[in-house]
Write an enzyme that holds these catalytic residues in place. Structure first.
Site, mmCIF file in Angstrom:
data_model
loop_
_atom_site.group_PDB
_atom_site.id
_atom_site.type_symbol
_atom_site.label_atom_id
_atom_site.label_comp_id
_atom_site.label_asym_id
_atom_site.label_seq_id
_atom_site.Cartn_x
_atom_site.Cartn_y
_atom_site.Cartn_z
ATOM 1 N N HIS A 133 -4.776 -0.492 5.825
ATOM 2 C CA HIS A 133 -4.212 0.068 6.929
ATOM 3 C C HIS A 133 -5.190 0.247 8.164
ATOM 4 C CE1 HIS A 133 -6.923 3.193 5.098
ATOM 5 N NE2 HIS A 133 -6.030 3.489 4.018
ATOM 6 N N LEU A 185 -4.865 9.344 8.132
ATOM 7 C CA LEU A 185 -6.239 8.660 7.854
ATOM 8 C C LEU A 185 -6.108 7.355 7.382
ATOM 9 C CD1 LEU A 185 -8.449 11.596 6.462
ATOM 10 C CD2 LEU A 185 -8.411 10.836 8.942
ATOM 11 N N ASP A 242 1.574 2.756 3.403
ATOM 12 C CA ASP A 242 0.721 3.806 3.382
ATOM 13 C C ASP A 242 1.369 5.178 3.479
ATOM 14 O OD1 ASP A 242 -1.792 5.085 2.631
ATOM 15 O OD2 ASP A 242 -2.473 5.215 4.800
ATOM 16 N N ASN A 246 -5.095 7.330 -6.075
ATOM 17 C CA ASN A 246 -5.880 8.681 -5.926
ATOM 18 C C ASN A 246 -4.982 9.850 -6.247
ATOM 19 O OD1 ASN A 246 -3.917 8.243 -3.865
ATOM 20 N ND2 ASN A 246 -5.085 9.349 -2.365
ATOM 21 N N ALA A 302 -3.594 14.678 5.708
ATOM 22 C CA ALA A 302 -3.494 13.665 6.174
ATOM 23 C C ALA A 302 -2.479 12.927 5.480
ATOM 24 C CB ALA A 302 -4.770 12.743 6.398
ATOM 25 N N LYS A 326 -9.419 -0.086 -5.980
ATOM 26 C CA LYS A 326 -9.467 0.474 -4.609
ATOM 27 C C LYS A 326 -10.746 1.129 -4.437
ATOM 28 C CE LYS A 326 -8.025 2.239 -0.878
ATOM 29 N NZ LYS A 326 -6.851 2.911 -0.288
ATOM 30 N N HIS A 373 1.414 5.382 -1.728
ATOM 31 C CA HIS A 373 1.387 6.820 -2.484
ATOM 32 C C HIS A 373 2.381 7.052 -3.042
ATOM 33 C CE1 HIS A 373 -2.902 6.974 -0.904
ATOM 34 N NE2 HIS A 373 -2.547 6.253 0.068
ATOM 35 N N LEU A 374 2.535 7.226 -4.292
ATOM 36 C CA LEU A 374 3.683 7.811 -5.196
ATOM 37 C C LEU A 374 3.568 9.132 -5.658
ATOM 38 C CD1 LEU A 374 5.082 4.813 -7.102
ATOM 39 C CD2 LEU A 374 6.317 6.074 -5.121
ATOM 40 N N ARG A 375 2.195 9.578 -5.781
ATOM 41 C CA ARG A 375 1.939 11.033 -6.508
ATOM 42 C C ARG A 375 2.441 10.787 -7.807
ATOM 43 N NH1 ARG A 375 -1.075 10.892 -1.995
ATOM 44 N NH2 ARG A 375 -0.296 11.978 -0.284
ATOM 45 N N HIS A 383 -10.636 1.194 1.806
ATOM 46 C CA HIS A 383 -10.175 2.261 2.716
ATOM 47 C C HIS A 383 -11.419 2.301 3.708
ATOM 48 C CE1 HIS A 383 -8.693 6.187 4.418
ATOM 49 N NE2 HIS A 383 -9.718 6.043 4.871
ATOM 50 N N HIS A 415 0.879 -1.410 -0.093
ATOM 51 C CA HIS A 415 0.138 0.014 0.002
ATOM 52 C C HIS A 415 1.020 1.194 0.041
ATOM 53 C CE1 HIS A 415 -3.703 2.111 1.148
ATOM 54 N NE2 HIS A 415 -2.941 3.139 1.222
ATOM 55 N N HIS A 448 3.219 14.528 1.416
ATOM 56 C CA HIS A 448 2.931 15.818 1.211
ATOM 57 C C HIS A 448 3.790 16.765 1.516
ATOM 58 C CE1 HIS A 448 -1.411 14.877 1.193
ATOM 59 N NE2 HIS A 448 -1.215 13.868 2.061
HETATM 60 O O1 DOR Z 1 -3.365 9.597 5.549
HETATM 61 C C1 DOR Z 1 -3.846 9.229 4.491
HETATM 62 N N1 DOR Z 1 -3.021 9.865 3.316
HETATM 63 N N2 DOR Z 1 -4.728 8.249 4.400
HETATM 64 C C2 DOR Z 1 -5.178 7.918 3.177
HETATM 65 O O2 DOR Z 1 -5.852 7.313 2.928
HETATM 66 C C3 DOR Z 1 -4.845 8.876 1.931
HETATM 67 C C4 DOR Z 1 -3.345 9.475 2.270
HETATM 68 C C5 DOR Z 1 -2.664 10.204 1.113
HETATM 69 O O3 DOR Z 1 -3.169 9.915 -0.192
HETATM 70 O O4 DOR Z 1 -2.345 11.351 1.329
HETATM 71 ZN ZN ZN Z 2 -3.334 5.093 1.494
#
Ligand code: DOR
Ligand code: ZN
Length: 359
Positions: free
Chosen positions: A184, A229, A257, A51, A273, A109, A25-27, A146, A23, A261
């Site tokens: 998560h 989150l 996860d 996302n 988050a 997802k 996130h790479l953006r 999620h 799990h 940011h």
């Molecule tokens: O804390 C989080 N950040 N929870 C998520 O489900 C998404 C993630 C994000 O993409 O920043």
């Molecule tokens: Zn996530």
């Protein structure tokens, strides 16, 4: 898995099968280019969350995103991004079947609309996805959830437990063969639910939910880098997650996860988050497993269980974690900005050595 002990009997090095992150996130764009190398240095493969803005909803978008990730990898890295589609009210079941057949899509997802970062396009009514779930059942493609309700009446600390009753249980009743990863997990309720469920349901657990309880968000002032989150929960939940992670049940596996940011959007009146753990993920997990006296269970959790659940071969190369005290950097470069890794400025006792082999 092998270990090396010092003359005093403390373990000084731990060799593990190369692990995967189930799990991540790479953006995209420059942000992705500044974080992807960190994950590739630690993991052989990762399930990449869809996302983005706009979200990855089609196979063509997933393939193009995969190419951008591969193109951004530092020279010499060997890393396989496993792509996911973002489920919407209008997802095409035929695309799922095609994606499963040629393995261009590893999972789908489910974000309840509005649950978290870039989830506005998420599902508003699960009844609209009946045909998609039927197609996923038929081809064995996992649904990644999620697991939080978005009802503003529900206390933010209860949203995961309420999701089990209101969404997950009815979903499993209607689609008993649907393979599900409860992503998560953060509560005792979720850990117990997965432990009691059948083979078709697994769960990822982050390093931060194993290491911290919700006090971390408030220690010495409001600390946005510990805000994610689903939010950190009370200590008894953290203990239940550790028990699940180290217990050897193959349906619990590693998912960082890691959610980057820029610092200025975390240190903000409406902080984003997400905890950024990619650069030191294994070191954080090793810390949690060692505190539980369970370093011998790390390989199963980090390298075996997830691959088995996703019906993919286990990796064959190895990594070495060494006992070596070091300080997590306060900040790292991030697309012309800076990013604060979780636990920046704190010391860790384990450090990853470069892979001994990457076969
Ligand atoms: O804390 C989080 N950040 N929870 C998520 O489900 C998404 C993630 C994000 O993409 O920043
Ligand atoms: Zn996530």
């Amino acid at each position: 898995m092998t270990d090396t002990a010092s003359a005093h009997g403390t373990m000084t090095a731990l060799t593990l099968r190369r692990p995967d992150d189930w799990h991540l996130h790479l953006r995209d764009g420059e942000a992705m280019a500044s974080v992807v190398g960190a994950t590739a240095a630690q993991f052989a493969r990762a399930i990449v969350m869809p996302n983005l803005k706009p979200p990855v909803t089609t196979v063509a978008q997933a393939l193009a995103y995969r190419q951008r990730i591969l193109a951004a990898l530092p020279a010499g890295s060997r890393f396989e991004p496993l792509m996911t589609l973002y489920l919407t009210d209008t997802t095409d079941p035929a695309a799922i079947v095609d994606g499963a057949r040629d393995r261009t899509v590893s999972a789908v997802k489910l974000y309840p609309a509005g649950a978290t970062t870039n989830s506005d396009a998420g599902v508003t009514d699960l009844r609209r996805c009946t045909r998609v779930f039927e197609a996923m059942q038929a081809c064995g493609m996992p649904l990644l959830v999620h697991g939080e309700v978005t009802d503003p009446e529900v206390d933010v600390f209860d949203r995961e437990a309420v999701f089990i009753d209101r969404v997950l249980e009815p979903l499993r009743r209607d689609f008993p063969a649907l393979r599900i990863v409860f992503e998560h997990i953060t509560t005792r309720e979720a850990a117990q639910y997965v432990a009691a469920a059948g083979d078709g349901i697994g769960a990822t657990i982050t390093a931060h939910h194993l290491l911290y309880n919700r006090n971390a968000i408030f220690r010495g002032g409001l600390r946005p880098h510990w805000y994610c989150l689903p939010v950190l929960k009370r200590e008894s939940h953290r203990e239940a997650l550790v028990a699940a992670a180290v217990g050897g049940d193959p349906r619990f596996f590693l998912g960082t996860d890691s959610a980057p940011h820029p610092a200025r959007l975390k240190e903000h009146a409406a902080a984003c988050a997400g905890c950024y753990t990619a650069p030191h993920a294994l070191e954080l997990y090793a810390t949690a497993f060692e505190r539980a006296g369970a370093l011998d269970r790390l390989q199963g959790f980090a390298a075996d269980h997830g691959a088995d659940f996703y019906r993919l071969p286990r990796n064959t190369g190895t990594i070495v974690l060494e006992r070596h005290r070091w300080t997590v950097p306060d900040a790292l470069p991030f697309a012309g900005d800076s990013i604060v890794p979780l636990a920046g400025g704190e010391t860790l006792e384990w450090r990853l050595r470069l892979p001994t082999s990457t076969a």
